[in-house]
Scaffold this motif. Structure first.
Motif, mmCIF file in Angstrom:
data_model
loop_
_atom_site.group_PDB
_atom_site.id
_atom_site.type_symbol
_atom_site.label_atom_id
_atom_site.label_comp_id
_atom_site.label_asym_id
_atom_site.label_seq_id
_atom_site.Cartn_x
_atom_site.Cartn_y
_atom_site.Cartn_z
ATOM 1 N N ILE A 35 0.871 -1.164 0.000
ATOM 2 C CA ILE A 35 0.000 0.000 0.000
ATOM 3 C C ILE A 35 0.914 1.222 0.000
ATOM 4 O O ILE A 35 2.049 1.168 0.468
ATOM 5 N N TYR A 36 0.378 2.300 -0.523
ATOM 6 C CA TYR A 36 1.174 3.516 -0.705
ATOM 7 C C TYR A 36 1.865 3.975 0.572
ATOM 8 O O TYR A 36 3.045 4.333 0.566
ATOM 9 N N GLU A 37 1.149 3.949 1.692
ATOM 10 C CA GLU A 37 1.745 4.533 2.900
ATOM 11 C C GLU A 37 2.906 3.712 3.446
ATOM 12 O O GLU A 37 3.672 4.211 4.266
ATOM 13 N N MET A 38 3.053 2.448 3.020
ATOM 14 C CA MET A 38 4.219 1.687 3.470
ATOM 15 C C MET A 38 5.476 2.115 2.715
ATOM 16 O O MET A 38 6.575 2.021 3.250
ATOM 17 N N PRO A 97 5.858 5.297 0.408
ATOM 18 C CA PRO A 97 5.384 6.414 -0.405
ATOM 19 C C PRO A 97 6.392 6.847 -1.480
ATOM 20 O O PRO A 97 6.004 7.175 -2.605
ATOM 21 N N TRP A 98 7.677 6.823 -1.136
ATOM 22 C CA TRP A 98 8.641 7.281 -2.123
ATOM 23 C C TRP A 98 8.884 6.229 -3.198
ATOM 24 O O TRP A 98 8.851 6.517 -4.399
ATOM 25 N N SER A 127 6.074 6.083 -5.548
ATOM 26 C CA SER A 127 6.063 7.230 -6.465
ATOM 27 C C SER A 127 7.104 7.064 -7.570
ATOM 28 O O SER A 127 6.847 7.355 -8.742
ATOM 29 N N VAL A 128 8.266 6.605 -7.174
ATOM 30 C CA VAL A 128 9.341 6.394 -8.140
ATOM 31 C C VAL A 128 8.942 5.323 -9.155
ATOM 32 O O VAL A 128 9.188 5.458 -10.357
ATOM 33 N N ARG A 157 5.888 4.519 -10.051
ATOM 34 C CA ARG A 157 4.883 5.098 -10.951
ATOM 35 C C ARG A 157 5.553 5.988 -12.004
ATOM 36 O O ARG A 157 5.205 5.956 -13.177
ATOM 37 N N ALA A 158 6.502 6.795 -11.562
ATOM 38 C CA ALA A 158 7.176 7.708 -12.496
ATOM 39 C C ALA A 158 7.907 6.932 -13.589
ATOM 40 O O ALA A 158 7.898 7.322 -14.763
ATOM 41 N N LEU A 159 8.531 5.819 -13.203
ATOM 42 C CA LEU A 159 9.262 5.015 -14.192
ATOM 43 C C LEU A 159 8.307 4.320 -15.158
ATOM 44 O O LEU A 159 8.603 4.203 -16.355
ATOM 45 N N GLU A 178 5.348 5.416 -16.069
ATOM 46 C CA GLU A 178 4.880 6.479 -16.972
ATOM 47 C C GLU A 178 5.928 6.806 -18.045
ATOM 48 O O GLU A 178 5.625 6.916 -19.228
ATOM 49 N N ILE A 209 -3.119 3.719 -6.326
ATOM 50 C CA ILE A 209 -1.655 3.738 -6.354
ATOM 51 C C ILE A 209 -1.051 2.639 -5.489
ATOM 52 O O ILE A 209 0.165 2.461 -5.462
ATOM 53 N N TYR A 219 14.648 0.643 -7.305
ATOM 54 C CA TYR A 219 15.638 1.637 -6.868
ATOM 55 C C TYR A 219 16.882 1.673 -7.766
ATOM 56 O O TYR A 219 17.414 2.754 -8.050
ATOM 57 N N TRP A 273 15.870 3.423 -10.981
ATOM 58 C CA TRP A 273 15.594 4.837 -10.693
ATOM 59 C C TRP A 273 16.897 5.619 -10.501
ATOM 60 O O TRP A 273 17.102 6.691 -11.100
#
Lengths: 515, 515
Positions: A138-141, A143-144, A147-148, A150-152, A154, A370, A386, A389
């Motif tokens: 889950i996102y809150e476990m 968050p970064w 996000s990274v 998702r960005a990759l 996209e 997300i 990682y 990224w």
């Protein structure tokens, strides 16, 4: 209100025993030890990399399981048996044994499987993820890292030609799991009842039509998903070992005529044996004509999207319904980091259709969008992105283009050498960085086909044992052959000359022994 | 002899462009950069760990996806946008953003999901695996990591009580994948034709009988394997949320009477919601009576095998046909490192029944015995066991016992505090390190059940946002509740006192706002 239920609690621990345990734990969690051992490790690995680049050491440190296993078992007793040594001494010994008995993928003469001599700095980002244990579900476990990731998705999806805003994807632990997840999504989309009701109540068996040279995980997926491996049909190949679009068209037409439900067509970009890229636009046309889900295993080839020289090879990939790309292959990051892409965003949640109330919070549906666990087999997932990224951010996309261009180019150089040599036969022209070839001695030796095959197997094994090169063997059209994938961008033309010379010399020795 | 087939080779690269690319690659592979950046990283992480142990920083660095995503996208342009900065400067910025926006599992007030504050030194072994890219699939690709994995399977299996020489196992990327693999093995063993023919030609739908509180991946497995999620039946629980053996006996008898084929019983040790351990010996008796495959999800609880105090909780685990244990839970290593164990060695190759000639060499059948890819979903697999191997070897098994003992003990301390408090209700007695509880304000506030639930949800969210603690929320018997798993062995009794105080204070603020 629920009352407390009856159960015997364990007796409290003895306070001294508790304190002792806490102290041992504190020592293991010491930031000072992390720093001193970590500094040692980095220095050791840096030195090791430098030595490998100088072509010191063996490529593969070959020891049989009978030799390695007893030593591995023994290491587990290190604590008790070397109690008098300092933590640093014990740590260094463990690092040392792992390096001395491991595989040196960073030796420029490692040109074997489709696993790269990874960018060492990419491994530092993995180290950051591992030491701080960044995970997601889950996102809150995470968050970064979420996000990274998702960005990759996209960014890479857009590079490949998908339309921003309309596609989606996920990251998972390896190409096999990625293909399985994508084909599960195809199954659940094409057969909407199969998730809940199972595949047990159908009549005519559905089929999956796959590139005849597909990686074994595609057939395995058919076995796992309840389709059955015998319902994974081979798509006919052309002489270049690519799916023949005309034959595929006829095959799908016949299946439709026979009322056989079709799960998907699984194409390859590129297929494992010789690195052949399917003509994806033609296949997309055929799949659309028959309204069939198109999947592409682009585990190896997806990264050519980065290269101006080679991106034409995956033209049409963006038209498939699902495809996978392994960053731990031609993006040269450490294993495992595989991407699944869906052309239509809506497919993202088709693989699984469940909720876990303590995880995916129905009161925040926007957040579930997300949450990575909604779309991946993994619940807890490590920060697999990682390395990619960090590398992308540090060096930019040019580095990925360079890695594709240089390794592909070097393979064409190898091909030309093999063509020019009288005693070598390349079994195909390379589209990628994979080359299959044979050593074929002069006719005067009078070897038959089986004997030439056996000679090539022997040559490979001697190379491995000597530690001079790491290449693999394969069968192509029934012929035993040598196979190399140029997965180390530091491999030079001199290394390739040396490979041919070593193969020749090894062959001469063996032919002499037989006389 | 196959002749070379016709294909247009790409035009050779311009020599200058080729040299430029090689130079950029050499810079990225520089051993010196690895050393300097790696040394920086280790120092930074050590400092960060020390600060967290002092309870500096927030536990979770909460930022919404809307805040994090644009920054993540932006980092991918770092190379171009910060071209004038040194590699070291750019690297430090990337490490910095990941730490500042990541989750601080090593903060002693992280007591949330079943993901540990991992042993930092375990992460160093992962770093070694990542930087040198040690992988496996066939033995010769990863001779040392394959040996280490075998040694750990042998050793841990024996600790759990399996008979040396007769059992086997594998390591995979996470508990969900582990359960899937084990249940696939069960499916292929119980329904031998399902692998090849699929689940499409049966009549009565087979069923999987699972602990009613099973992790969602068990039902997902039924969906994936072609059984269908609605054929995953719940086993009735007793008041302690453990499978009721008597009821299970009756359920299986009824299924047999109805001629419903049974894939397996899936028990839990322990189940996720409150950490309840099934009574495995009783379940084993029932399963044997009905000749049903017994599987146990011991992802969380398997590690109690290390603890003299708690190992009784998994008594009978060794009688199950298959079970899984996550080293990245209660062995406190970084994600992901999950074990599948099979009581009978023969089951090891039941999951997949295929060969890949270029990988699994039929001419060396003895070697295939040790090739990891024969039994795992992954083909290429990273050195997932390095963290566990290094930790075990450096610190010995006592450390694992300590981690279980201390976190379980601290949970009983928390339970007693909750019991003693007038405004807290623990919803169960803890068997493990999981505690579900509620804050229940004085009756004078006149809150109904739904309002108490909403209050607890609000309390949690404020705690998260404040960064003071990380706990999770759940539903138990229809009640919204707070849930904590003590996954950081450095959490102290003071931290727990502070947790209760913070919850109270947050509740008071919110109750006041409502007045």
């Amino acid at each position: 209100m629920t009352s407390t239920k009856s159960l015997h609690l364990t007796e409290p621990m003895n306070p001294d025993a508790f304190t002792d345990a806490q102290q041992r734990i504190a020592a293991a969690y010491s930031p000072e030890s992390l720093k001193s051992l970590g500094t040692d490790l980095v220095e050791r690995l840096s030195q090791h990399m430098a030595e490998l680049q100088q072509r010191e050491h063996s490529v593969l440190n070959w020891n049989s399981p009978e030799e390695n296993l007893p030593i591995a078992r023994e290491t587990l007793n290190s604590h008790a048996e070397h109690a008098k040594e300092s933590l640093a001494e014990r740590f260094q010994k463990l690092v040392d044994v792992a390096i001395r008995r491991g595989h040196n993928l960073h030796h420029p003469r490692y040109i074997g499987h489709q696993v790269p001599a990874s960018i060492p700095i990419a491994g530092l980002f993995d180290a950051m993820g591992a030491i701080t244990n960044q995970v997601m579900a889950i996102y809150e476990m995470g968050p970064w890292v979420t996000s990274v990731e998702r960005a990759l998705i996209e960014r890479w999806g857009a590079e490949i030609g998908l339309t921003p805003g309309t596609f989606d994807g996920l990251v998972t632990h390896g190409g096999s799991l990625a293909n399985l997840t994508a084909l599960l999504t195809a199954r659940n989309t094409v057969f909407p009842k199969s998730w809940q009701r199972g595949f047990t109540d159908g009549n005519a068996s559905p089929v999956l039509v796959a590139h005849a040279d597909s990686h074994y995980c595609v057939t395995r997926s058919a076995g796992m998903l309840g389709l059955g491996t015998e319902n994974c049909l081979k798509a006919k190949l052309d002489p270049l070992r690519r799916i023949d679009p005309q034959a595929l068209d006829e095959q799908l037409a016949q299946l439709r005529k026979d009322n056989r439900p079709i799960l998907a067509v699984s194409a390859a970009a590129c297929a494992t044996p010789i690195g052949a890229f399917d003509q994806l636009n033609d296949i997309a046309d055929v799949c659309r004509r028959h309204d069939v889900w198109m999947h592409v295993d682009a585990a190896h080839g997806g990264a050519v999207s980065m290269s101006k020289r080679h991106r034409h090879l995956i033209s049409g990939l963006e038209r498939s319904d699902s495809f996978i790309c392994d960053a731990h292959k031609m993006m040269f990051v450490s294993a495992l980091c595989a991407f699944v892409f869906y052309r239509e965003k809506a497919y993202r949640y088709a693989a699984f259709q469940q909720d876990a109330p303590y995880l995916f919070d129905p009161s925040t549906p926007g957040m579930a969008e997300i949450d990575s666990g909604m779309s991946t087999v993994e619940c807890t997932k490590r920060a697999a992105v990682y390395g990619l990224w960090g590398t992308w951010s540090l060096f930019g996309e040019q580095l990925f283009a360079d890695l594709v261009d240089v390794t592909f180019e070097m393979t064409q150089i190898l091909y030309r050498k093999l063509e020019a040599a009288e005693d070598f036969v390349p079994l195909h022209q390379p589209q990628a960085n994979i080359q299959v070839f044979r050593y074929v001695p002069s006719a005067s030796y009078g070897l038959n086909e089986a004997e030439v095959g056996e000679l090539n197997r022997q040559i490979r094994w001697k190379l491995i044992e000597s530690g001079k090169f790491y290449i693999v063997q394969t069968h192509l059209d029934g012929q035993a052959a040598l196979r190399t994938t140029l997965m180390n961008p530091l491999t030079t033309e001199d290394d390739l000359n040396e490979l041919l010379a070593e193969v020749r010399s090894s062959a001469a020795t063996q032919l002499k022994e037989k006389e």
